[in-house]
Each structure stands twice: as structure tokens, then as C-alpha cells.
Design a protein around this motif. Structure first.
Motif, PDB file in Angstrom:
ATOM      1  N   PRO A 144       0.810  -1.225   0.000  1.00  0.00           N
ATOM      2  CA  PRO A 144       0.000   0.000   0.000  1.00  0.00           C
ATOM      3  C   PRO A 144       0.844   1.277   0.000  1.00  0.00           C
ATOM      4  CG  PRO A 144      -0.960  -1.621   1.481  1.00  0.00           C
ATOM      5  CD  PRO A 144       0.356  -2.186   1.026  1.00  0.00           C
ATOM      6  N   SER A 145       2.018   1.228   0.607  1.00  0.00           N
ATOM      7  CA  SER A 145       2.881   2.417   0.647  1.00  0.00           C
ATOM      8  C   SER A 145       3.433   2.791  -0.723  1.00  0.00           C
ATOM      9  CB  SER A 145       4.051   2.179   1.612  1.00  0.00           C
ATOM     10  OG  SER A 145       4.849   1.089   1.173  1.00  0.00           O
ATOM     11  N   ASP A 146       3.398   1.874  -1.687  1.00  0.00           N
ATOM     12  CA  ASP A 146       3.945   2.144  -3.017  1.00  0.00           C
ATOM     13  C   ASP A 146       3.202   3.268  -3.737  1.00  0.00           C
ATOM     14  OD1 ASP A 146       5.869   0.239  -2.738  1.00  0.00           O
ATOM     15  OD2 ASP A 146       5.204  -1.028  -4.396  1.00  0.00           O
ATOM     16  N   ILE A 147       1.949   3.489  -3.375  1.00  0.00           N
ATOM     17  CA  ILE A 147       1.185   4.509  -4.070  1.00  0.00           C
ATOM     18  C   ILE A 147       1.775   5.902  -3.840  1.00  0.00           C
ATOM     19  CG2 ILE A 147      -0.524   5.064  -2.288  1.00  0.00           C
ATOM     20  CD1 ILE A 147      -2.659   4.826  -4.549  1.00  0.00           C
ATOM     21  N   GLU A 148       2.569   6.042  -2.763  1.00  0.00           N
ATOM     22  CA  GLU A 148       3.216   7.322  -2.453  1.00  0.00           C
ATOM     23  C   GLU A 148       4.702   7.303  -2.810  1.00  0.00           C
ATOM     24  OE1 GLU A 148       1.388   9.729  -1.501  1.00  0.00           O
ATOM     25  OE2 GLU A 148      -0.437   8.615  -1.022  1.00  0.00           O
ATOM     26  N   SER A 149       5.181   6.248  -3.463  1.00  0.00           N
ATOM     27  CA  SER A 149       6.617   6.070  -3.657  1.00  0.00           C
ATOM     28  C   SER A 149       7.177   6.814  -4.871  1.00  0.00           C
ATOM     29  CB  SER A 149       6.929   4.579  -3.816  1.00  0.00           C
ATOM     30  OG  SER A 149       6.407   4.084  -5.047  1.00  0.00           O
ATOM     31  N   GLY A 150       6.306   7.217  -5.772  1.00  0.00           N
ATOM     32  CA  GLY A 150       6.773   7.793  -7.028  1.00  0.00           C
ATOM     33  C   GLY A 150       6.990   6.765  -8.119  1.00  0.00           C
ATOM     34  N   ALA A 151       6.712   5.494  -7.824  1.00  0.00           N
ATOM     35  CA  ALA A 151       6.829   4.430  -8.828  1.00  0.00           C
ATOM     36  C   ALA A 151       5.580   4.414  -9.709  1.00  0.00           C
ATOM     37  CB  ALA A 151       7.011   3.084  -8.138  1.00  0.00           C
ATOM     38  N   HIS A 190       8.560   7.819 -11.852  1.00  0.00           N
ATOM     39  CA  HIS A 190       7.932   8.457 -13.014  1.00  0.00           C
ATOM     40  C   HIS A 190       8.931   9.266 -13.821  1.00  0.00           C
ATOM     41  CE1 HIS A 190       3.805   7.312 -12.237  1.00  0.00           C
ATOM     42  NE2 HIS A 190       3.940   7.644 -10.972  1.00  0.00           N
ATOM     43  N   GLY A 191       9.905   9.876 -13.166  1.00  0.00           N
ATOM     44  CA  GLY A 191      10.888  10.667 -13.878  1.00  0.00           C
ATOM     45  C   GLY A 191      12.080   9.884 -14.359  1.00  0.00           C
ATOM     46  N   GLY A 192      12.073   8.570 -14.148  1.00  0.00           N
ATOM     47  CA  GLY A 192      13.171   7.722 -14.577  1.00  0.00           C
ATOM     48  C   GLY A 192      14.226   7.503 -13.514  1.00  0.00           C
ATOM     49  N   GLY A 193      14.182   8.285 -12.442  1.00  0.00           N
ATOM     50  CA  GLY A 193      15.150   8.121 -11.369  1.00  0.00           C
ATOM     51  C   GLY A 193      14.787   6.960 -10.459  1.00  0.00           C
ATOM     52  N   PRO A 194      15.720   6.552  -9.595  1.00  0.00           N
ATOM     53  CA  PRO A 194      15.473   5.407  -8.725  1.00  0.00           C
ATOM     54  C   PRO A 194      14.516   5.740  -7.574  1.00  0.00           C
ATOM     55  CG  PRO A 194      17.611   6.368  -8.236  1.00  0.00           C
ATOM     56  CD  PRO A 194      17.077   7.100  -9.436  1.00  0.00           C
ATOM     57  N   VAL A 195      13.685   4.791  -7.250  1.00  0.00           N
ATOM     58  CA  VAL A 195      12.820   4.874  -6.074  1.00  0.00           C
ATOM     59  C   VAL A 195      12.841   3.510  -5.387  1.00  0.00           C
ATOM     60  CG1 VAL A 195      11.297   6.644  -7.057  1.00  0.00           C
ATOM     61  CG2 VAL A 195      10.744   4.221  -7.361  1.00  0.00           C
ATOM     62  N   THR A 196      12.441   3.490  -4.142  1.00  0.00           N
ATOM     63  CA  THR A 196      12.328   2.239  -3.402  1.00  0.00           C
ATOM     64  C   THR A 196      10.865   1.851  -3.289  1.00  0.00           C
ATOM     65  OG1 THR A 196      14.325   2.685  -2.115  1.00  0.00           O
ATOM     66  CG2 THR A 196      12.798   1.050  -1.220  1.00  0.00           C
ATOM     67  N   VAL A 197      10.554   0.658  -3.755  1.00  0.00           N
ATOM     68  CA  VAL A 197       9.208   0.111  -3.616  1.00  0.00           C
ATOM     69  C   VAL A 197       9.267  -1.076  -2.654  1.00  0.00           C
ATOM     70  CG1 VAL A 197       8.515   0.877  -5.906  1.00  0.00           C
ATOM     71  CG2 VAL A 197       9.495  -1.401  -5.613  1.00  0.00           C
ATOM     72  N   HIS A 198       8.109  -1.581  -2.292  1.00  0.00           N
ATOM     73  CA  HIS A 198       8.046  -2.723  -1.389  1.00  0.00           C
ATOM     74  C   HIS A 198       7.115  -3.784  -1.965  1.00  0.00           C
ATOM     75  CE1 HIS A 198       9.715   0.339   1.281  1.00  0.00           C
ATOM     76  NE2 HIS A 198      10.154  -0.662   2.026  1.00  0.00           N
ATOM     77  N   ASP A 199       7.608  -4.997  -2.038  1.00  0.00           N
ATOM     78  CA  ASP A 199       6.803  -6.144  -2.447  1.00  0.00           C
ATOM     79  C   ASP A 199       6.256  -6.839  -1.205  1.00  0.00           C
ATOM     80  OD1 ASP A 199       7.550  -5.604  -5.056  1.00  0.00           O
ATOM     81  OD2 ASP A 199       9.126  -7.137  -5.096  1.00  0.00           O
ATOM     82  N   GLU A 200       4.968  -7.069  -1.201  1.00  0.00           N
ATOM     83  CA  GLU A 200       4.338  -7.860  -0.135  1.00  0.00           C
ATOM     84  C   GLU A 200       4.411  -9.332  -0.534  1.00  0.00           C
ATOM     85  OE1 GLU A 200       3.114  -6.805   2.792  1.00  0.00           O
ATOM     86  OE2 GLU A 200       3.622  -4.711   2.384  1.00  0.00           O
ATOM     87  N   VAL A 201       5.115 -10.146   0.254  1.00  0.00           N
ATOM     88  CA  VAL A 201       5.422 -11.532  -0.117  1.00  0.00           C
ATOM     89  C   VAL A 201       4.806 -12.494   0.889  1.00  0.00           C
ATOM     90  CG1 VAL A 201       7.241 -13.182  -0.677  1.00  0.00           C
ATOM     91  CG2 VAL A 201       7.611 -10.736  -1.101  1.00  0.00           C
TER      92      VAL A 201
END
Length: 208
Positions: A144-151, A190-201
């Protein structure tokens, strides 16, 4: 605008450009399934087939299902030029209408299914029922936190979920949960730069 993730949506998305995925297997599938003995596997929402091909190359007999006939054509084309020690059966299925055969697969893998709660819960319950005794259920989703990650993520909070939510659908006497966690992973924003996302496993094994 809220997208309806039906066959028409996915066919249009796949038909509108070249490959939309990387062609590499999902990293959490590799992390969790690399050590499993090959058997029968169900790859749910198989898309362009990278996960199914990775499994079949390791001797699995894979059933790859997807709602998009365009994706399945691409997946079959991807696999056709490869020598695989296992096999792949591509099947066109609407997962909200199709029930996989019960107790039939040593591995059921669902990677990043983007569905609202009212569709997601019965789907995951049905997928769990398809796992054979001693088999593995692997569910991976966007945190759920990915929605704010910029990914690159759908702007729909209802299609995100945690591993603990999936674990709560499993009957404790029938399942041993080995992994239920959020894992960080580098991705592109979105801008092509790196972001940190989280996978729920979620990885769980049905009792023998």
C-alpha cells in the motif's frame, strides 16, 4: 478515471506497444521458488510468460493462465524458441469466473494481481484451494505504501494489499506460513530516477 481490469483493457494494453514487461522472471518468484523441487505449477496472470518460462526451464510442468489472449500469444511466442526441460500449457481464463482444480498444483504463484478486495479475496481463496498437499502458495503484491513512492502504480488504493491480509485468508491448521513480509526493492520512478518500492510476499505450504 477508474479502469476496469477486464480482457478488453489488457488486450488493448498489450496490443498497443511492444513488450510491456522486462522479460525477466519476477524477483520474488526467483527468491522463493529456486529451491523447490519441480512439479506442477499454476502461474496466475502469466502475462508475457517470463515466470512460466523460468519455471519450465527448471523442469516444472506449468499451466499459465491469463485473461488476455494477446498476452498469451506473446507468451507462447517467447517460449516457442526455447528448449525447456519442463512444459507450459497456456490457457485463456478469466480468473474471476474460472476456478482452478482443487489440490492440483505443487506451486501456485500469483504475482502482482491488481484487483479490489471484493474480487481479490475469493480469488486468493480459490488459488489456495488449488495447492496440492505439501505444495506452496506464493502471492506477491504491491505494498500500500507504493502509491506514495513515485513508482509507476495504479492510482487506486483498493488494489494494494499486505502479505498479512493474504495470510489471514488461510486456515491455520492446513497451512504453515514461512514468509509474510514487506520487502524493499529498487525500481524506476515516473521521472526515470530510482525509487524504493516494497513487495508484499506471502509464501505458505499446505499440510501434507
Amino acid at each position: 478515471m477508474t479502469h476496469k481490469f477486464d480482457a478488453a483493457y489488457w488486450d488493448e494494453r498489450y496490443a498497443g506497444r511492444g513488450n510491456i514487461w522486462s522479460g525477466h522472471p519476477n524477483p520474488q518468484l526467483v527468491a522463493e521458488a529456486a529451491g523447490l523441487a519441480p512439479g506442477t505449477a499454476l502461474d496466475v496472470g502469466c502475462g508475457e510468460g517470463a515466470d512460466a518460462v523460468w519455471l519450465a526451464a527448471r523442469g516444472w510442468r506449468v499451466t499459465g493462465v491469463d485473461i488476455s489472449s494477446v498476452a498469451l500469444e506473446r507468451a507462447a511466442g517467447h517460449a516457442s524458441g526455447l528448449t525447456l526441460s519442463g512444459s507450459i500449457d497456456w490457457q485463456h481464463r478469466d480468473l474471476l469466473k474460472w476456478t482452478p482444480p482443487a489440490l492440483s498444483f505443487e506451486l501456485v504463484s500469483a504475482q502482482f494481481m491488481q484487483l479490489p478486495l471484493e474480487d481479490r479475496q475469493p480469488l486468493f481463496t480459490g488459488l489456495a484451494a488449488a495447492v496440492a498437499p505439501g505444495g506452496t502458495l506464493l502471492v506477491v503484491g504491491h505494498a500500500p505504501s507504493d502509491i506514495e513512492s513515485g513508482a509507476h502504480r495504479p492510482n487506486r488504493a483498493d488494489v494494494f494489499y499486505t502479505a498479512q491480509e493474504v495470510a489471514a485468508l488461510l486456515d491455520p491448521p492446513l497451512w504453515k506460513i514461512f514468509v509474510a513480509e514487506s520487502r524493499p526493492r529498487d525500481s524506476a520512478g515516473h521521472g526515470g530516477g530510482p525509487v524504493t518500492v516494497h513487495d508484499e510476499v506471502l509464501r505458505a505450504v499446505r499440510s501434507p
